[in-house]
Design a protein around this motif. Structure first.
Motif, mmCIF file in Angstrom:
data_model
loop_
_atom_site.group_PDB
_atom_site.id
_atom_site.type_symbol
_atom_site.label_atom_id
_atom_site.label_comp_id
_atom_site.label_asym_id
_atom_site.label_seq_id
_atom_site.Cartn_x
_atom_site.Cartn_y
_atom_site.Cartn_z
ATOM 1 N N TYR A 276 -21.447 -73.176 -58.363
ATOM 2 C CA TYR A 276 -20.984 -73.339 -57.448
ATOM 3 C C TYR A 276 -19.225 -73.997 -57.618
ATOM 4 N N VAL A 277 -18.466 -72.933 -56.794
ATOM 5 C CA VAL A 277 -16.848 -73.596 -57.942
ATOM 6 C C VAL A 277 -15.956 -74.124 -56.058
ATOM 7 N N SER A 278 -15.411 -75.309 -56.831
ATOM 8 C CA SER A 278 -14.304 -75.485 -55.926
ATOM 9 C C SER A 278 -12.980 -76.208 -56.456
ATOM 10 N N SER A 281 -6.804 -72.942 -54.307
ATOM 11 C CA SER A 281 -7.333 -72.190 -54.312
ATOM 12 C C SER A 281 -8.195 -71.035 -53.663
ATOM 13 N N LEU A 282 -9.076 -71.758 -53.802
ATOM 14 C CA LEU A 282 -10.133 -71.197 -52.697
ATOM 15 C C LEU A 282 -10.100 -71.168 -51.323
ATOM 16 N N SER A 283 -10.927 -70.643 -50.225
ATOM 17 C CA SER A 283 -10.145 -70.799 -48.818
ATOM 18 C C SER A 283 -11.471 -71.928 -48.124
ATOM 19 N N VAL A 284 -11.161 -72.513 -47.721
ATOM 20 C CA VAL A 284 -11.190 -73.845 -47.124
ATOM 21 C C VAL A 284 -13.173 -73.630 -46.608
ATOM 22 N N ASP A 285 -13.384 -72.505 -45.961
ATOM 23 C CA ASP A 285 -14.998 -72.013 -46.181
ATOM 24 C C ASP A 285 -15.593 -72.046 -47.177
ATOM 25 N N GLU A 286 -15.057 -71.427 -48.063
ATOM 26 C CA GLU A 286 -15.740 -71.085 -49.777
ATOM 27 C C GLU A 286 -15.906 -72.328 -50.534
ATOM 28 N N ARG A 292 -21.036 -78.431 -49.899
ATOM 29 C CA ARG A 292 -22.640 -78.517 -49.365
ATOM 30 C C ARG A 292 -23.513 -78.367 -49.921
ATOM 31 N N ALA A 293 -23.657 -77.233 -50.596
ATOM 32 C CA ALA A 293 -24.957 -76.590 -51.062
ATOM 33 C C ALA A 293 -24.702 -76.950 -52.370
ATOM 34 N N ASP A 299 -30.902 -77.816 -59.332
ATOM 35 C CA ASP A 299 -30.964 -78.010 -60.880
ATOM 36 C C ASP A 299 -29.812 -76.297 -60.590
ATOM 37 N N CYS A 300 -27.590 -77.276 -60.556
ATOM 38 C CA CYS A 300 -27.376 -76.519 -60.489
ATOM 39 C C CYS A 300 -26.029 -77.219 -61.148
#
Length: 687
Positions: A276-278, A281-286, A292-293, A299-300
């Motif tokens: 996952y990425v944070s 410049s990512l949208s709020v939803d993304e 959340r995920a 294992d991530c």
């Protein structure tokens, strides 16, 4: 749990609803001073229970002292952090029949109308939203804010180190005048180098009013963290290592840039790692989907920039991995504090350096950390541009400013030091115009800031222009214009965003939108960035590493070999006897290892001798040479680094200052005379 000094209903729910046998040491220690009305700074590592340490005593005061209506403001630097806090605070306020609500830029009009019609007891918001409420014609601010008794400033170190902090203090003074009482100020922060100074800064006019202040520290015993430094040489190698290490665990990987985070996330996914990425410049939803995920998965990996350095809850972590190195010990401590939260686990960090300079910086940072050093938080000096913004904002808020007595709105707060000179300019340039004994918004302010109902005046920071990226109607995020072709026909190179490759199908420059479809080929992405001025102490620790001192952490076999290689490679740049002045046919280089600010200050002190000099954090290069006598005679006491015109244009609200005042403001913020003096006073080793 025993008598903690909290209201009985809160003590009951702490035991029976949360299942806690007792409060944490910080939470116990904060009850008495907060309930007494003292201004407090609560200091504990990330996830140390600071929110509860502030909110539980405030809820007790609400009940014990019969506070009614909207009495507490809770501000953070990030909207995402507010969103994250809301469910927790809803649970706590429900225990005692109170309410909390959320107000920031993403909150809709319907929710805002409900808040105005029936205010909550606690409002979660940002300083910019507070300012917007004060100037809005829809908000009866004298009525809405009249009952405020306390404000909680989360991640206060983040505010105090920037202009957003000055803006927050100025808005708080205006709120305090409306409430007609001292507003209790409670700051929350991770480890600080100078907590007493930060608390005094946060107090503002409360200090002059004699409001008692106390720093409350976490007294918990924390085990020594497990820290490893490795050299991997590239992001691809880092991805390969991360795909094989810590399988089955939750890993948080910090990168030093958005582009680096994107590339690493893509490489991890190519290797079958759930990623996952944070980043900003990512949208709020993304971002919400990713966070959340990640919080719910095991294992991530989540790859992030400093956006996850602050207190957003992403669940329990097993590992913190740092690609290259942050630029401060305090940032490292914030990130380290993400681990070791579960019983039986310990704090840990793995540094994976992808290049030599970053490897040397990581080693220096870990050496500096091992000495117990944490950077002091110092508010930017001379916030004249914020004073200009505040004068204009008050004119919008009240409709007019009294020519005599306007100072009372800020009660002598340091943010308005020099504001008289600023006001003279605003009046002389028709930003404000006289109407009898009052001042009102003038035509120049209308032209400079009047767009969208003066929205440009209500934000104390500048965001770079970015182009929104859409897949159909779904927004993925945004990129800098330099990532896109000026004409799609010139080249449909793939774009990298949210850890995935995208084919650009169209760019609408007028609407600032680009349209994309999924692609298999690895793309590229860029955002504008400038040089980072590293602290003097961090550069000196790096020099100590190059001179042979090892950071007391676990070094991989690769790191040991690379450290020996770097020391051999840089042997001519450092000397245990003093600062190296290296002379050659093309001039001279002074290896000051003092940081960009100190080096630019020294260049300014040298005057014409250094007219063509260029500097970075480690050195100053003099194309025309420089003598030992020149360096020894440099007077840095009044030196101010030169400021380019584009930097002045980038200073928020600089349009409301004369050019020379805006230039002086930036120069005074970039100067490091202490560091420059130490370079001048150091023995010189001429090579």
């Amino acid at each position: 749990m025993g008598a903690a000094g909290l209201h009985s209903a809160i003590e009951y729910h702490v035991v029976n609803s949360l299942g806690w046998p007792s409060l944490r040491p910080l939470q116990e220690a904060s009850v008495a001073p907060i309930c007494s009305g003292a201004d407090c700074l609560l200091v504990a590592p990330t996830a140390g229970g600071k929110t509860e340490a502030a909110v539980f005593p405030l809820l007790s005061s609400m009940m014990d002292d019969s506070w009614h209506g909207f009495t507490v403001i809770y501000v953070t630097p990030l909207k995402a952090l507010l969103n994250n806090l809301l469910p927790r605070l809803e649970k706590y306020t429900e225990w005692v029949g109170r309410r909390v609500a959320l107000w920031h830029g993403d909150v809709g009009d319907g929710d805002r109308r409900r808040i105005l019609a029936d205010p909550p007891d606690i409002l979660l918001t940002t300083p910019e939203s507070l300012e917007a409420m004060l100037v809005s014609r829809r908000v009866l601010h004298h009525q809405f804010f009249r009952s405020i008794r306390a404000i909680v400033v989360d991640e206060v170190h983040s505010f105090a180190a920037s202009d957003r902090g000055w803006h927050l203090l100025a808005v708080l003074e205006r709120l305090q005048r409306i409430a007609d009482r001292p507003i209790q100020r409670i700051g929350l922060s991770a480890t600080l180098g100078n907590p007493e100074d930060v608390l005094h800064w946060l107090q503002g006019s409360n200090r002059a009013r004699g409001v008692f202040a106390k720093v409350v520290r976490d007294s918990s015993t924390i085990a020594e963290p497990e820290i490893t430094l490795d050299y991997v040489g590239s992001l691809e190698n880092a991805a390969e290592i991360l795909s094989r290490l810590f399988v089955g665990e939750k890993r948080l990987v910090f990168c030093q840039s958005r582009a680096q985070a994107e590339e690493l996330a893509f490489e991890l996914r190519q290797r079958g790692v759930t990623t996952y990425v944070s980043h900003s410049s990512l949208s709020v939803d993304e971002r919400r989907i990713s966070e959340r995920a990640f919080a719910e998965a095991r294992d991530c990996v989540i790859v992030a920039t400093s956006t996850l350095e602050l207190g957003i809850d992403i669940g329990d972590l097993d590992r913190m991995i740092q690609i290259d190195a942050p630029f401060s010990v305090s940032a490292f401590l914030q990130r380290l504090g993400r681990t070791g939260r579960r019983p039986g686990t310990s704090r840990n960090a793995l540094f994976l350096a992808t290049e030599l300079d970053a490897f040397a910086r990581a080693a220096g940072l870990l050496l500096l950390w091992s000495r117990g050093f944490v950077e002091p938080i110092v508010a930017p000096p001379h916030p004249r541009h914020i004073a200009a913004q505040q004068l204009l904002a008050l004119a919008l808020q009240e409709g007019r400013i009294p020519i005599a007595g306007w100072e009372d709105w800020w009660a002598g707060s340091a943010v308005m030091d020099g504001a008289t000179e600023v006001l003279d300019y605003l009046v002389g340039s028709d930003f404000l115009v006289a109407d009898g004994d009052l001042l009102v918004i003038g035509p120049t302010a209308e032209r400079a800031f009047g767009r969208r109902n003066f929205m440009d005046l209500l934000s104390s920071f500048i965001a770079d222009l970015e182009i929104r990226v859409l897949q159909g109607t779904k927004e993925i995020g945004s990129v800098a214009p330099i990532s896109l072709p000026k004409d799609v026909a010139d080249g449909l190179r793939p774009l990298l965003l949210n850890g995935r490759a995208w084919r650009i199908t169209d760019v609408d420059w007028e609407k600032r939108v680009t349209y994309v479809t999924p692609d298999a080929e690895k793309g590229k992405v860029r955002w504008s960035s400038g040089s980072v001025a590293e602290p003097f102490e961090l550069l000196r620790a790096r020099r100590d590493v190059l001179l042979g001192e090892d950071p007391p952490v676990t070094l991989s076999a690769r790191a040991v070999r690379r450290l020996a290689y770097v020391r051999e490679l840089r042997a001519a740049d450092v000397d245990a006897e003093g600062t190296v002045l290296s002379k050659g046919a093309k001039g001279a280089t002074l290896w000051g290892f003092a940081g960009l600010r100190a080096h630019q200050t020294l260049i300014a002190a040298l005057g014409e001798v250094a007219a063509e000099a260029v500097a970075d954090n480690e050195m100053i290069r003099f194309p025309d040479g420089v003598s030992v006598a020149d360096l020894r005679s440099a007077d840095v006491s009044g030196a101010l680094p030169a400021v380019p015109p584009e930097a002045v244009a980038g200073l928020k609200f600089s349009a409301a200052l004369p050019v020379e005042m805006a230039t002086a403001t930036l120069s005074e913020r970039f100067v490091d005379r202490s560091g420059a003096e130490r370079v001048v006073a150091s023995p010189l080793a001429v090579h």
